[in-house]
Design a protein around this motif. Structure first.
Motif, PDB file in Angstrom:
ATOM      1  N   LYS A 100       0.869  -1.106  -0.058  1.00  0.00           N
ATOM      2  CA  LYS A 100      -0.075  -0.066   0.001  1.00  0.00           C
ATOM      3  C   LYS A 100       0.756   1.101  -0.217  1.00  0.00           C
ATOM      4  O   LYS A 100       1.963   1.383   0.734  1.00  0.00           O
ATOM      5  N   ASN A 101       0.526   2.147  -0.978  1.00  0.00           N
ATOM      6  CA  ASN A 101       1.061   3.745  -0.843  1.00  0.00           C
ATOM      7  C   ASN A 101       2.635   3.462  -1.020  1.00  0.00           C
ATOM      8  O   ASN A 101       3.590   4.090  -0.418  1.00  0.00           O
ATOM      9  N   LEU A 102       3.219   2.476  -1.885  1.00  0.00           N
ATOM     10  CA  LEU A 102       4.481   2.350  -2.451  1.00  0.00           C
ATOM     11  C   LEU A 102       4.892   3.403  -3.394  1.00  0.00           C
ATOM     12  O   LEU A 102       3.869   3.525  -4.258  1.00  0.00           O
ATOM     13  N   ARG A 103       6.011   3.899  -3.352  1.00  0.00           N
ATOM     14  CA  ARG A 103       6.376   4.847  -4.676  1.00  0.00           C
ATOM     15  C   ARG A 103       7.788   4.225  -5.083  1.00  0.00           C
ATOM     16  O   ARG A 103       8.630   4.350  -4.551  1.00  0.00           O
ATOM     17  N   ILE A 104       7.472   3.823  -6.621  1.00  0.00           N
ATOM     18  CA  ILE A 104       8.547   3.093  -6.901  1.00  0.00           C
ATOM     19  C   ILE A 104       8.949   3.547  -8.377  1.00  0.00           C
ATOM     20  O   ILE A 104       8.093   3.956  -9.150  1.00  0.00           O
ATOM     21  N   SER A 105      10.278   3.907  -8.670  1.00  0.00           N
ATOM     22  CA  SER A 105      10.594   4.611  -9.823  1.00  0.00           C
ATOM     23  C   SER A 105      12.039   4.464 -10.210  1.00  0.00           C
ATOM     24  O   SER A 105      12.831   3.785  -9.429  1.00  0.00           O
ATOM     25  N   ASP A 160      11.346  -4.721 -13.430  1.00  0.00           N
ATOM     26  CA  ASP A 160       9.711  -4.580 -13.014  1.00  0.00           C
ATOM     27  C   ASP A 160       9.749  -3.893 -11.763  1.00  0.00           C
ATOM     28  O   ASP A 160      10.577  -3.712 -10.794  1.00  0.00           O
ATOM     29  N   GLY A 161       8.859  -2.756 -11.633  1.00  0.00           N
ATOM     30  CA  GLY A 161       8.500  -2.280 -10.315  1.00  0.00           C
ATOM     31  C   GLY A 161       8.124  -3.074  -9.220  1.00  0.00           C
ATOM     32  O   GLY A 161       8.772  -3.149  -8.136  1.00  0.00           O
ATOM     33  N   ILE A 162       7.412  -4.191  -9.392  1.00  0.00           N
ATOM     34  CA  ILE A 162       6.806  -4.964  -8.541  1.00  0.00           C
ATOM     35  C   ILE A 162       6.827  -6.302  -9.172  1.00  0.00           C
ATOM     36  O   ILE A 162       5.942  -6.541 -10.066  1.00  0.00           O
ATOM     37  N   GLY A 164      -3.004   1.781  -4.063  1.00  0.00           N
ATOM     38  CA  GLY A 164      -2.614   3.405  -4.130  1.00  0.00           C
ATOM     39  C   GLY A 164      -1.006   3.678  -4.142  1.00  0.00           C
ATOM     40  O   GLY A 164      -0.333   4.442  -3.930  1.00  0.00           O
ATOM     41  N   CYS A 165      -0.595   2.407  -5.082  1.00  0.00           N
ATOM     42  CA  CYS A 165       0.968   2.605  -5.255  1.00  0.00           C
ATOM     43  C   CYS A 165       1.287   3.494  -6.478  1.00  0.00           C
ATOM     44  O   CYS A 165       0.422   3.533  -7.415  1.00  0.00           O
ATOM     45  N   GLN A 166       2.411   3.992  -6.524  1.00  0.00           N
ATOM     46  CA  GLN A 166       2.715   4.937  -7.708  1.00  0.00           C
ATOM     47  C   GLN A 166       3.888   4.536  -8.264  1.00  0.00           C
ATOM     48  O   GLN A 166       5.067   4.424  -7.576  1.00  0.00           O
ATOM     49  N   ILE A 167       3.911   3.861  -9.669  1.00  0.00           N
ATOM     50  CA  ILE A 167       5.178   3.175 -10.183  1.00  0.00           C
ATOM     51  C   ILE A 167       5.453   4.000 -11.598  1.00  0.00           C
ATOM     52  O   ILE A 167       4.596   4.503 -12.253  1.00  0.00           O
ATOM     53  N   ALA A 168       6.724   4.582 -11.639  1.00  0.00           N
ATOM     54  CA  ALA A 168       7.031   5.279 -12.743  1.00  0.00           C
ATOM     55  C   ALA A 168       8.425   5.096 -13.264  1.00  0.00           C
ATOM     56  O   ALA A 168       9.293   4.562 -12.642  1.00  0.00           O
ATOM     57  N   THR A 223      -1.323   4.300  -9.830  1.00  0.00           N
ATOM     58  CA  THR A 223      -0.965   4.994 -11.051  1.00  0.00           C
ATOM     59  C   THR A 223       0.443   4.457 -11.648  1.00  0.00           C
ATOM     60  O   THR A 223       1.538   4.100 -10.823  1.00  0.00           O
ATOM     61  N   PHE A 224       0.395   4.409 -13.233  1.00  0.00           N
ATOM     62  CA  PHE A 224       1.457   3.784 -13.700  1.00  0.00           C
ATOM     63  C   PHE A 224       1.893   4.870 -14.664  1.00  0.00           C
ATOM     64  O   PHE A 224       1.036   5.290 -15.595  1.00  0.00           O
ATOM     65  N   ARG A 225       3.265   5.635 -14.938  1.00  0.00           N
ATOM     66  CA  ARG A 225       3.525   6.575 -15.541  1.00  0.00           C
ATOM     67  C   ARG A 225       4.944   6.317 -16.415  1.00  0.00           C
ATOM     68  O   ARG A 225       5.623   5.691 -15.585  1.00  0.00           O
TER      69      ARG A 225
END
Length: 367
Positions: free
Chosen positions: A110-115, A123-125, A137-141, A162-164
Motif C-alpha cells: 500500500k502507498n509504495l512509490r517505485i521509480s 519490473d517495479g513489483i 494506492g501505489c505509484q510506479i514510474a 498509478t503507472f507513468r
C-alpha cells in the motif's frame, strides 16, 4: 500489536527475522539502502506483520542496489509507505521461493512509490507464486519491463494505482495467473501495452505447473477483470494475449498511439487454448485517425476473435468524427459512434454529455 521503531538496515533485517504475528515495524525517515532478502516470514489471520513508515509524510527510502526487498515464502504481511528507486533490477520481489505448489499468500502492498528502473526486463513489483493479495494506492514510474508483473498469481486486486512513463507493460498477468481484478487505476504512457492480459512464459515457471492444467485447456491467464481505469497513450493500452476469459468494462481510453486493443497468441503449443472469450463493454474510447491502425483492433494468428463480445461502448474519433466506428471482430451491441463525449481536462464527460454512462467515471460503486 507490538510496535518496534527501526532506524537502520541491520535493525530491519534482525527485526523481520524476529517478527511474530501482530508485530509492526515502524521505519524512521532516512536511507535504508537495498538488497534485503528475507524468507519464511509469517503473520496470521487478523495479526499480520506490518512494515511501514513511521511518518508517511517522510517515508524511508530504498535506493542504489539490485533489488530493494526480496521476500520469499511469506504470508499475512503488509508493506506500506516506502520509497523505492534507482534499482538495477526490480524494485520489489515477492515469490514462493521456488515451491510452486506452496504459494506465498495474504500480502498487502500500500502507498509504495517505485521509480527509475533501467530498460529491459526490470519490473517495479515482481510477483511470482502469490495468492490472495492486494496492491493499493501505489505509484510506479519509469520502469523497463512491467510496472507490476505477475507470474502464477491468483485472487489478487490492484486498486487505485498509478503507472507513468513505462517500458513494456503497466501491468502483466501471465504464467497461469487467474482471478485478478485491476480497478480504478491510471495508466499514463504506461508502456507499449498498458495492461497485458496474458503473455508469454517459459513452461517451467507456470503456477500451477503446466502438467497440472487440464489437457487441451491450458492458458497463460484466466478470469481477469479491468474496470474503472483510465488510460492515456500507449501503443495498445490493452492486450488480450493467450487469455481464457477476461472482462474489460467501464474504462476510459484516451488517444492510444496505434490500437485500443490487441488479440494475440504468443504461447503457441497445441495444448494451450487460443486467446478467447474477451468481453469489452461500457468503455469510452477517444482516438485520432492519424494514430489508429487496423480500425483500432489488432488481431494476431492462432486466436479466436469471434468469441469476443463488444457491448455499449462509446467511440469518438477526435479529428474525423465520420471515422469513429471501429473495425471489430464481432458485431457490437448498443455501440455509440461519432458523438463528442465533451470531456473535461480530467477526462470525465461534462454535464450534458451522451457518454455519462460509460467510461471509468461510470463504474458502479458496488463493482
Amino acid at each position: 500489536m507490538q510496535s518496534v521503531t527501526i532506524r537502520s538496515g541491520s535493525e530491519l533485517r534482525q527485526a523481520l527475522q524476529a517478527a511474530r504475528p501482530g508485530t509492526q515495524l515502524l521505519l524512521a525517515p532516512g536511507e535504508f539502502g537495498a538488497g534485503y532478502f528475507l524468507e519464511n516470514i509469517h503473520g496470521a489471520p487478523s495479526k499480520p506483520i506490518v512494515v511501514r513508515a513511521a511518518d508517511p509524510a517522510h517515508p524511508p527510502r530504498f535506493s542504489g542496489g539490485s533489488v530493494a526487498l526480496h521476500l520469499a515464502r511469506v504470508s499475512w504481511l503488509e508493506i506500506h509507505d516506502l520509497v523505492i528507486e534507482k534499482m538495477s533490477q526490480n524494485g520489489l520481489n515477492i515469490d514462493d521461493g521456488g515451491q510452486y505448489t506452496k504459494p506465498s499468500h495474504h500480502v498487502t502492498l500500500k502507498n509504495l512509490r517505485i521509480s527509475e528502473l533501467p530498460a529491459g526486463n526490470r519490473d517495479g513489483i515482481k510477483l511470482s507464486g502469490l495468492d490472495d493479495f492486494r496492491v493499493e494506492g501505489c505509484q510506479i514510474a519509469r520502469w523497463g519491463g512491467s510496472g507490476i508483473d505477475m507470474v502464477g498469481c491468483h485472487r489478487g486486486k490492484i486498486v487505485g494505482c498509478t503507472f507513468r512513463e513505462g517500458g513494456d507493460n503497466g501491468v502483466q498477468c501471465k504464467g497461469g495467473t487467474s482471478e485478478i481484478a485491476i480497478q480504478r487505476c491510471r495508466f499514463e504512457s504506461a508502456g507499449l501495452r498498458g495492461v497485458n492480459l496474458g503473455g508469454s512464459t517459459g513452461l517451467e515457471f507456470f503456477r500451477p505447473p503446466v502438467a497440472a492444467m487440464p489437457a487441451q485447456a491450458r492458458y497463460e491467464a484466466r478470469s481477469l477483470t479491468v474496470e474503472g481505469c483510465t488510460f492515456s497513450g500507449s501503443d495498445a493500452p490493452l492486450a488480450f494475449v493467450g487469455v481464457d476469459g477476461a472482462t474489460v468494462r467501464f474504462n476510459t481510453f484516451f488517444l492510444p498511439r496505434k490500437w485500443v486493443l490487441r488479440i494475440l497468441q504468443e504461447t503457441r503449443l497445441p495444448e494451450f487454448v487460443p486467446c478467447r472469450r474477451g468481453v469489452f463493454e461500457s468503455n469510452l474510447v477517444v482516438f485520432r485517425s492519424d494514430f489508429w491502425s487496423e480500425g483500432g483492433v489488432n488481431i494476431g494468428s492462432g486466436t479466436a476473435p469471434e468469441t469476443f463480445t463488444f457491448t455499449r461502448n462509446f467511440w469518438w474519433c477526435q479529428d474525423r468524427p465520420d471515422r469513429s466506428r471501429p473495425r471489430l471482430p464481432s458485431a457490437e451491441t448498443g455501440g455509440i459512434y461519432g458523438q463528442d463525449p465533451l470531456l473535461g481536462s480530467d477526462l470525465k464527460p461534462r454535464p450534458g454529455s451522451s457518454a455519462l454512462k460509460v467510461g471509468a467515471h461510470a463504474l458502479p460503486p458496488t463493482l
